[in-house]
Design a protein around this motif. Structure first.
Motif, PDB file in Angstrom:
ATOM      1  N   GLU A  33       0.833  -1.208   0.000  1.00 46.31           N
ATOM      2  CA  GLU A  33       0.000   0.000   0.000  1.00 46.31           C
ATOM      3  C   GLU A  33       0.865   1.256   0.000  1.00 46.31           C
TER       4      GLU A  33
ATOM      5  N   ARG B  58      -8.442  -0.335 -10.890  1.00 49.58           N
ATOM      6  CA  ARG B  58      -8.802  -1.683 -10.431  1.00 49.58           C
ATOM      7  C   ARG B  58      -8.323  -2.798 -11.357  1.00 49.58           C
TER       8      ARG B  58
ATOM      9  N   LYS C 228      -6.231   1.768  -7.203  1.00 49.04           N
ATOM     10  CA  LYS C 228      -7.524   1.468  -6.575  1.00 49.04           C
ATOM     11  C   LYS C 228      -8.570   2.470  -7.068  1.00 49.04           C
TER      12      LYS C 228
END
Length: 94
Positions: A48, A71, A89
């Motif tokens: 992340e 995505r 994301k």
């Protein structure tokens, strides 16, 4: 201002990046793969990167993050640091 929520995996070899991408596509957990293989400091957080701003990353990754499909697992993408697998994301534009 453009920002995006991104996670990635960084490895030294293209072949390894391709193998990891296949594992993830076959159902392996992205964060576990990142923790095990990524050479980036973000590996501790499962790859992340959190919220990134346009211009904050190396140019080739920055361009991908702010133009690539969301995505979807992109890569391997080569930079001076190695080969990246990148998932956008989502993006925001303030």
């Amino acid at each position: 201002m453009k920002t995006a929520i991104v996670r990635h995996i960084l490895v030294k070899e293209k072949n390894l990046a391709e193998q990891l991408k296949k594992k993830i596509h076959d159902g392996a957990d992205f964060s576990r793969i990142a923790m095990q293989y990524s050479t980036c400091n973000s590996a501790k957080k499962g790859g992340e990167l959190g919220e990134v701003k346009k211009g904050q990353m190396v140019p080739v990754i920055d361009k991908l993050v702010f133009t690539g499909a969301e995505r979807i697992l992109h890569g391997p993408v080569k930079s001076q640091f190695g080969f990246h697998l990148v998932e956008i994301k989502f993006r925001m534009d303030f």
